[in-house]
Design an enzyme around this catalytic site. Structure first.
Site, PDB file in Angstrom:
ATOM      1  N   LYS A  88      39.725  45.045  36.605  1.00  0.00           N
ATOM      2  CA  LYS A  88      40.033  44.969  34.990  1.00  0.00           C
ATOM      3  C   LYS A  88      41.272  45.587  34.435  1.00  0.00           C
ATOM      4  O   LYS A  88      42.112  45.173  33.588  1.00  0.00           O
ATOM      5  CB  LYS A  88      39.015  45.488  34.252  1.00  0.00           C
ATOM      6  CG  LYS A  88      37.704  44.549  34.342  1.00  0.00           C
ATOM      7  CD  LYS A  88      36.784  45.142  32.948  1.00  0.00           C
ATOM      8  CE  LYS A  88      35.706  43.860  32.960  1.00  0.00           C
ATOM      9  NZ  LYS A  88      34.757  43.847  33.998  1.00  0.00           N
ATOM     10  N   GLU A 110      37.553  45.080  22.559  1.00  0.00           N
ATOM     11  CA  GLU A 110      35.730  45.229  22.442  1.00  0.00           C
ATOM     12  C   GLU A 110      35.337  45.619  23.783  1.00  0.00           C
ATOM     13  O   GLU A 110      36.192  45.408  24.826  1.00  0.00           O
ATOM     14  CB  GLU A 110      35.580  43.739  22.123  1.00  0.00           C
ATOM     15  CG  GLU A 110      35.424  42.711  23.406  1.00  0.00           C
ATOM     16  CD  GLU A 110      36.613  42.464  24.101  1.00  0.00           C
ATOM     17  OE1 GLU A 110      37.875  42.617  23.542  1.00  0.00           O
ATOM     18  OE2 GLU A 110      36.748  42.155  25.272  1.00  0.00           O
ATOM     19  N   SER A 369      35.108  42.530  43.489  1.00  0.00           N
ATOM     20  CA  SER A 369      35.996  42.832  42.191  1.00  0.00           C
ATOM     21  C   SER A 369      35.710  44.215  41.667  1.00  0.00           C
ATOM     22  O   SER A 369      36.536  44.738  40.957  1.00  0.00           O
ATOM     23  CB  SER A 369      35.309  42.063  41.057  1.00  0.00           C
ATOM     24  OG  SER A 369      33.965  42.231  40.930  1.00  0.00           O
TER      25      SER A 369
HETATM   26  C1  LIG Z   1      33.644  42.911  34.304  1.00  0.00           C
HETATM   27  C2  LIG Z   1      33.433  42.849  35.638  1.00  0.00           C
HETATM   28  C3  LIG Z   1      33.263  41.360  36.232  1.00  0.00           C
HETATM   29  C4  LIG Z   1      33.033  40.158  35.529  1.00  0.00           C
HETATM   30  O1  LIG Z   1      34.141  39.734  34.805  1.00  0.00           O
HETATM   31  P1  LIG Z   1      35.194  38.669  35.122  1.00  0.00           P
HETATM   32  O2  LIG Z   1      35.871  38.491  33.891  1.00  0.00           O
HETATM   33  O3  LIG Z   1      34.277  37.624  35.434  1.00  0.00           O
HETATM   34  O4  LIG Z   1      36.007  38.935  36.426  1.00  0.00           O
HETATM   35  C5  LIG Z   1      33.120  41.508  37.645  1.00  0.00           C
HETATM   36  N1  LIG Z   1      33.154  42.392  38.426  1.00  0.00           N
HETATM   37  C6  LIG Z   1      33.259  43.616  37.852  1.00  0.00           C
HETATM   38  C7  LIG Z   1      33.497  44.928  38.777  1.00  0.00           C
HETATM   39  C8  LIG Z   1      33.611  43.923  36.462  1.00  0.00           C
HETATM   40  O5  LIG Z   1      33.888  45.189  36.179  1.00  0.00           O
END
Ligand SMILES: *Cc1c(COP(=O)(O)O)cnc(C)c1O
Length: 391
Positions: A88, A110, A369
């Protein structure tokens, strides 16, 4: 590709907002178009990612996971190693730099579970920006520690009592704030969703993921991957992971989503939060309530470009169950010493499921992610519950 001035991806996307907000967003779209080509802007973006976020992050060959799945060679794109522990921050840094260029000194955002709020508050502290985070009242109660984190980072967290006190209500209040204060204020949206230009802008900043991974896989394997797999919530880490491969037809683009919020599998085209996309709906056509064990995936819509990539068949999307996710969470931890976020564990679970479709010669990239420290207590309780039920 396939995006015109109004931000359409086929029939998806667009901007369905009141005239005053449309004006503010049109101006934002123009400024974004201008700065994304600006060498000085891009240099500052890259430098901040290097010095503050810790990019480039590695593309790690997961040898023990590969062995245990007996399929393709698996490489992990390590967004979990970024400062604040997830992807993020890439988008947050990009948008804050744009806000600064536009003369804004106040950032609003938000947040649902708090992850985007914490990333925003972090970067605001680093750039000395005034920061206000809108959060549903119910969410502030469930995520009290993240509220404290944001406050520690100097942000003002405003609980939204209106409506159901959830994410959707927080978005509405943030948009109203933007319309009122647009001269001083920048609305920093957290995923590849929302009216134009947000989906294109968030994709642009998150594309750093595949810009790096493409270079890295060619260095390590001497060829492109057979597939890229990422989890889809709003779709920002997935679209960033796909971006530089969209024009490479030999690379399969694969998204994972939770069974309990299966927007891609079960959604129908509709308008949500000012744009057209696939939306999970109840029998009356209203956005359906979702529940995912991964807080970051709890959203009934998805970024419009994913709807388009699905419709055209360029990308594939599959669901994984809660059980498969819990198993994958433990598998990656035990095999590689990497505890993934529960969101990311969806991608791991899907890789495990699809492994038999690939040969041992293939390499696939799995986007991790985020890191899973935030989820360890929850997984502990879930596994304990399960054990007790099994007696
Ligand atoms: C917020 C988040 C997601 C999901 O958000 P996307 O916009 O689909 O990437 C996925 N993995 C993690 C670790 C997150 O914090």
């Amino acid at each position: 590709m396939n995006t015109n001035q109004e931000g359409y991806f086929g029939t998806f996307g667009g901007s369905f907002v009141p005239p005053k907000l449309k004006e503010v967003l049109d101006n934002l779209a123009n400024e974004f178009e201008r700065y994304k080509e600006d060498p000085e802007f891009n240099q500052e973006f890259k430098e901040t990612l290097k010095e503050y976020v810790g990019r480039e992050n590695p593309l790690t060959y997961a040898s023990r996971l590969t062995k245990s799945l007996n399929g393709p060679k698996i490489y992990l794109k390590r967004e979990d190693l970024n400062h604040t522990g997830a992807h993020k921050i890439n988008n947050v840094v990009g948008q804050i730099l744009l806000a600064k260029r536009m003369g804004a000194h106040r950032i609003i955002a938000e947040t649902g579970a708090g992850q985007h709020g914490v990333a925003t508050a972090t970067a605001c502290a680093m750039f000395g920006m005034d920061c206000t985070i809108y959060m549903g009242k119910l969410d502030t109660e469930r995520q009290a520690l993240n509220v404290f984190r944001m406050e520690l980072l100097g942000a003002k967290v405003i609980p939204v009592e209106k409506g159901q006190g959830r994410l959707k209500d927080a978005v509405d209040v943030a948009l109203a704030d933007l319309v009122e204060n647009y001269e001083s204020t920048f609305y920093l949206l957290g995923s590849a969703v929302g009216p134009h230009p947000f989906p294109s802008m968030v994709k642009h900043f998150q594309s750093i993921i595949s810009e790096e991974s493409k270079k890295q896989i060619v260095e390590q394997e001497g060829k492109l991957p057979a597939a890229v797999i990422a989890v889809v919530g709003g779709g920002s880490n997935a679209i960033g992971s796909f971006a530089h491969y969209i024009e490479e037809p030999a690379v399969r683009l694969i998204g994972a989503e939770p069974e309990e919020a299966a927007t891609m599998a079960k959604g129908k085209p509709a308008e949500l939060h000012g744009f057209k996309t696939l939306v999970l709906q109840d029998e009356n056509g209203a956005p359906a309530p979702t529940y995912s064990i991964a807080a970051g995936l709890d959203y009934p819509g998805v970024g419009p470009e994913h709807s388009y990539l699905k419709e055209t068949g360029r990308a594939e999307y599959y669901t994984v169950s809660k059980e498969e996710v819990l198993e994958a969470f433990q598998l990656l931890s035990a095999k590689e010493g990497i505890i993934p976020a529960l969101e990311s564990a969806h991608a791991v679970a899907l890789a495990k499921k699809l492994a038999p479709q690939f040969s041992n010669e293939d390499a696939i990239i799995l986007t991790i992610s985020g890191r899973g420290d935030k989820d360890v207590a929850q997984v502990h309780d879930l596994l304990k519950d399960r054990k007790e039920k099994q007696g």
